[in-house]
Write a protein that holds these residues in place. Structure first.
Motif, PDB file in Angstrom:
ATOM      1  N   ARG A 156       0.821  -1.191   0.000  1.00  0.00           N
ATOM      2  CA  ARG A 156       0.000   0.000   0.000  1.00  0.00           C
ATOM      3  C   ARG A 156       0.864   1.252   0.000  1.00  0.00           C
ATOM      4  N   ALA A 209      -3.102   3.998  -3.371  1.00  0.00           N
ATOM      5  CA  ALA A 209      -2.717   3.016  -4.384  1.00  0.00           C
ATOM      6  C   ALA A 209      -2.205   1.725  -3.758  1.00  0.00           C
ATOM      7  N   GLU A 210      -2.263   0.663  -4.553  1.00  0.00           N
ATOM      8  CA  GLU A 210      -1.576  -0.574  -4.192  1.00  0.00           C
ATOM      9  C   GLU A 210      -0.788  -1.049  -5.402  1.00  0.00           C
ATOM     10  N   TYR A 211       0.386  -1.627  -5.122  1.00  0.00           N
ATOM     11  CA  TYR A 211       1.288  -2.048  -6.179  1.00  0.00           C
ATOM     12  C   TYR A 211       1.713  -3.493  -5.968  1.00  0.00           C
ATOM     13  N   VAL A 222      -0.010   4.967 -12.275  1.00  0.00           N
ATOM     14  CA  VAL A 222      -1.100   4.575 -11.382  1.00  0.00           C
ATOM     15  C   VAL A 222      -1.435   5.727 -10.436  1.00  0.00           C
ATOM     16  N   LEU A 256      -5.025   7.821 -10.457  1.00  0.00           N
ATOM     17  CA  LEU A 256      -5.849   7.994  -9.262  1.00  0.00           C
ATOM     18  C   LEU A 256      -6.109   9.469  -8.973  1.00  0.00           C
ATOM     19  N   ASN A 282      -1.347  -3.501 -12.306  1.00  0.00           N
ATOM     20  CA  ASN A 282      -1.415  -2.457 -11.281  1.00  0.00           C
ATOM     21  C   ASN A 282      -2.559  -1.482 -11.576  1.00  0.00           C
ATOM     22  N   ASN A 326      -6.119  -0.909  -9.313  1.00  0.00           N
ATOM     23  CA  ASN A 326      -6.492   0.389  -8.759  1.00  0.00           C
ATOM     24  C   ASN A 326      -7.727   0.967  -9.423  1.00  0.00           C
TER      25      ASN A 326
END
Length: 317
Positions: free
Chosen positions: A109, A113-115, A159, A163, A185, A189
């Motif tokens: 996290r 976002a999360e990757y 990303v 967002l 990714n 998201n």
């Protein structure tokens, strides 16, 4: 000689459990690579909830390493699902667990976002935490913007920008495998709408950047160009030889007032090296500022650290 008691004092080891309990995002617990901790420069420790990630760049002293690993188990064994060590002093990286298992389909996290990350035996896991302040800088400016992400890798910059409401995102990288992770990714998201309610335009180009300027120009112009090349990638990019080629092209990609984020992650090259390249090969770009790094990446010498320079194109005379 590495002494565990000295390490505990220098690293504020006793505060690590509290830090991870308060952390919502990925966190660096110990940044030995910043050369601030004498005798402990050869490793780093990160927390990716719920995993500890330790990267070691030379073989540790046996007595110290046994004490360190025992202390990790005692303090974190009940609150972290796994502790994974990546050894980079072999011919190729080797990853092993102090406890737990290497997770699959794992993500970290960072803000909203999360990757995806791969904690198996690869040198680069798919996520560079030290670029978080630059992604935040981009987030603050991305709404409605057209953004070119050079050397996109797994597309973390785009990303973050998507967002934040970016209008157009072009990712280019030679590695089609990395771009495939980048696509995932973006899917994870799933923030395709700008603040105006229109869907962001998103492109992935698996090409050699140095041979793709015509294609990139046609997809432009861009309001922001992010340039984060590898220092040395055999057969494809050498920062000393090839960064000037990049700088000469920025003028073609951006209108007046467009922003350039020029990055350099080579500890053997200082900020002046990149400033000189920009001054000679892109004189239309005015230096604005060097972007700050993360507080949990303390550095003894700023010229050895990650360098991220913000430029803005001035009107042509």
């Amino acid at each position: 000689m590495s002494d565990f008691k000295t390490f505990v004092t220098q690293s504020n080891f006793a505060q690590w459990p509290q830090k991870i309990q308060q952390a919502g995002d990925a966190l660096r617990l110990f940044h030995g690579r910043g050369q601030r901790f004498v005798d402990f420069e050869y490793f780093s420790v990160d927390y990716f909830e719920p995993v500890l990630w330790i990267v070691v760049y030379r073989e540790p002293e046996a007595v110290f390493w046994a004490a360190f690993c025992a202390a990790l188990k005692a303090e974190f064994g009940a609150i972290c699902a796994a502790a994974i060590v990546q050894s980079r002093y072999h011919n190729s990286p080797v990853s092993y667990c102090l406890w737990g298992d290497i997770p699959k389909n794992f993500s970290v996290r960072e803000g909203a976002a999360e990757y995806l990350v791969d904690l198996a035996a690869k040198q680069n896991i798919g996520y560079f935490m030290d670029m978080q302040p630059t992604r935040q800088w981009l987030t603050d400016r991305a709404d409605g913007k057209r953004i070119l992400n050079l050397f996109a890798y797994t597309c973390a910059f785009s990303v973050a920008a998507e967002l934040a409401g970016a209008a157009r995102l072009v990712n280019i990288d030679m590695s089609k495998g990395a771009l495939q992770v980048g696509r995932e990714n973006h899917r994870r998201n799933d923030a395709r709408l700008t603040t105006s309610g229109e869907e962001a335009e998103l492109k992935f180009l698996g090409h050699d950047i140095l041979k793709s300027w015509g294609r990139l120009r046609k997809l432009g112009p861009y309001d922001i160009v992010i340039c984060d090349p590898p220092s040395l990638q055999k057969g494809s990019f050498d920062v000393v030889k090839d960064y000037p080629k990049l700088a000469r092209r920025f003028r073609e990609l951006l209108p007046e007032g467009g922003d350039i984020v020029a990055c350099l992650n080579a500890p053997y090259l200082d900020e002046a090296f990149l400033r000189e390249i920009m001054a000679v090969h892109c004189p239309e770009a005015e230096f604005v500022a060097r972007l700050a790094g993360r507080e949990d990446f303390p550095e003894l010498n700023a010229d050895r650290a990650l360098k991220v320079l913000h430029y803005r194109l001035t009107p042509q005379v």
